[in-house]
Design an enzyme around this catalytic site. Sequence first.
Site, short mmCIF file in Angstrom:
data_model
loop_
_atom_site.label_atom_id
_atom_site.label_comp_id
_atom_site.label_asym_id
_atom_site.label_seq_id
_atom_site.Cartn_x
_atom_site.Cartn_y
_atom_site.Cartn_z
N ASP A 139 2.17 8.39 -8.15
CA ASP A 139 3.26 7.76 -7.25
C ASP A 139 4.65 8.10 -7.99
O ASP A 139 5.44 7.61 -7.63
CB ASP A 139 2.69 6.36 -7.33
CG ASP A 139 2.48 5.99 -5.88
OD1 ASP A 139 2.60 6.72 -5.00
OD2 ASP A 139 1.91 4.78 -5.73
N ASP A 441 -6.87 -5.22 -4.17
CA ASP A 441 -8.10 -5.25 -3.98
C ASP A 441 -8.75 -6.40 -3.54
O ASP A 441 -9.82 -6.30 -2.77
CB ASP A 441 -8.52 -4.87 -5.62
CG ASP A 441 -7.72 -5.89 -6.66
OD1 ASP A 441 -6.85 -6.44 -6.23
OD2 ASP A 441 -7.92 -5.64 -7.81
#
Length: 728
Positions: A139, A441
């Site tokens: 990223d 998550d």
Amino acid sequence: MEESSSLHSLKIMHGRKLLNRIFASVYGFAIVALFYHHLLTLTAVPPRGRLSIFMLISDFILAFMWFTSQSFFMNPVTRQQFPENLKQWVDNKDFPAIDIFICTADPFREPPLTTVNTVLSVLAYDYPTEKLSVYVSDDGGSKLILFALMEAAEFARNWVPYCRENKIEARCPEEYFRRNHSVTSQFQIIENLYLDMKMRIENVVERGEVVDECISDPQQRQAFSKWTKGFTPKDHPAIIQVLLESDKDKDIKGYSIPNLIYVSREKSTTSLHHFKAGALNALLRVSEAMTNAPIILTLDCDMYSNDPQTPQRVLCYFCDPSIRSKLGYVQFPQRYHGLNDDDLYGGDNVRTFRISPSGLDGLGGPDNCGTGCFFNRRALYGNPSSVTSLEHSGDSHTRTIAISSVSVVEIASHAASCNYEYNNTEWGTKVGIKYGTLVEDIYTGYMMHCEGWDSIFCDTERPAFLGEVPINLEDVLSQVKRWAFGHLEVLSCKYSPLTFGTKALGILRANCYIHYVFWPIWCIPVTLYASLPQLSLLNNISIFPKVSDPWFFLYVFLFFGAYAHDFVQFILFKGTTKRWWNDQRMWYVKALSPFLFASIEYLTKKLGITTKGFNVTSKVVGQDERKMYDQSVFTFGIPSPMFVPLATVSIINLIAFVKGIMTVIFRMESLDELFIQLFIAGFAVVNCLPIYEAMLLRSDHGRMPKKIVITSSVLAGVLCIAFSLIVS
Ligand SMILES: O=c1ccn([C@@H]2O[C@H](COP(=O)(O)OP(=O)(O)O[C@H]3O[C@H](CO)[C@@H](O)[C@H](O)[C@H]3O)[C@@H](O)[C@H]2O)c(=O)[nH]1
Ligand SMILES: [Mn+2]
């Protein structure tokens, strides 16, 4: 499922279950009694009556958190896997393919060498090589990472066969060479190769750029040419580079080697990127175009594999026809290396990553914790019965075109574009990892459970993965602040566990998620308990029952009952007394500071005043920092506003405690009425010892900055005076 051929076993721990339930009933009864007592005191004359309202609010929140936490203890289970029986169920050649996703975001906070080690540890899994593909998401869009991975690809040709031949257990090279020293020539050759690679990577990172002379291969040069003028980490086209291809590339022994693919998704300043969730979704699409394995392992860049047999363990579940069709994911706990003996900052997070998921396991499956999770690919595309999911259940076997071919890379590049992040796609809402929170998550796992997927917790004796913990206080607090903020986002979303969750999962299971998302609310009772009884003590106002009052024993039971229960849970998960002590101290620290800050930031975001991004946790460790951490000394170092509440509270407690003791000694007054308050202040003082030390006694880099000490002292003074004025 207990015959000799079974793949796994599940045992309910009946004894523990019964004890937990008895304790919960007794404790629950005591809480009811406490509220009855509150009712009686509320009618008392002010100021005690006024203060009692605050204590009532605190106790109400504590009781709520206690109630929601009980679900974790209602059905304790243990599991075992028997990978040795796998061959009776499935042929080696029919093992499903696995796509492994590794995320990295910033080469300066996440050293490329760390990522390389993680990559190598999974490339060397004891698994058919042609069925493994490792995708690295970068990223940060950094040449440094690509360079490091090119180096890793070369080294892997030696490392993978070396590990297999010598049946190495720890296949993360850095760890292996740290622990092993041998004089065999094979060992020395491989060690030298590793050290050479390490040096080249570190040189490039130190320089901050990949200069021409570092590149020898024309193909590599071509890859780096994609970093054109105007390329920035926040604005650049997608880059996909196949670094190892199992169909073509061979290791030095002539065997095939797993696929390794570098992916840097497209970034544009006009589109949202959704941090790690967006990165994982890009990998999901890219891998679908390339290898489309039915099982996906997600890993953070610092979580290396510590057990080469882990995929086999997971197959014990994914190959069992009786559970396969509804199995969404198999989660391994987050465990860490490099913790100091006493785990100063509670970095092990036993409660979050082991005790709680293990409790949820008995109720239908653990939460997802982002890393160390083997997903069923289908589960990321819809509910267990949805038809669309069938399109995505293909195996890499059906693939005929090479993954490095121009057409495949073109499709994959398209899959990594920003087009999928605009509002009209289902990515992040219906498909893939869920958007809308910094704890993608927990949210994704929770939504999967709501859709009807099950999950399994695989807490093995030998940790399957080991990661890094932040080792300075500021980093710990910022990480916790991000998590707390993310929880509030889940709490307030459309599918909140409080409303949607209770309907979809039933109260018992939903309670666990409710407990998670209300996490930051601890800041209210802890802050109140850390200041009001002490300020009252300073003004000789008693707010708890006297020692001679029978109600006193209720408080004693509630306090010691809660601590004893927590202590026992901790010890059952192989904790030590010292670690428990540090862990409970960190609980106060978190409640007083990051939980409070996260709640404030959350409110300001709701009001549109601020925004919040994902602050990547630093995995770079300074020598000074390491030294202090290893000596178990708190590091305050930088003047972070997050230290102010800690310091303020510790000052107030110290003053109150000293005053209380002086009253006993010099005025010979019995402390019948103020005993509980003195006890709370004393308990806080003992917990705050490292803070006093950092404020007054130390002169190293980790001492508390003067600015913080002065601000906190002034604040403590103002609070004391204001309180006296109000109650007088
Ligand atoms: O924009 C981003 C930000 C982060 N990451 C990656 O996400 C991972 C986790 O980031 P880290 O800074 O290490 O955060 P932690 O708080 O340690 O991560 C925990 O908490 C996260 C949710 O906040 C989960 O996603 C992680 O799996 C879990 O380990 C790392 O590999 C990062 O490279 C990205 O890929 N893109
Ligand atoms: Mn991390």
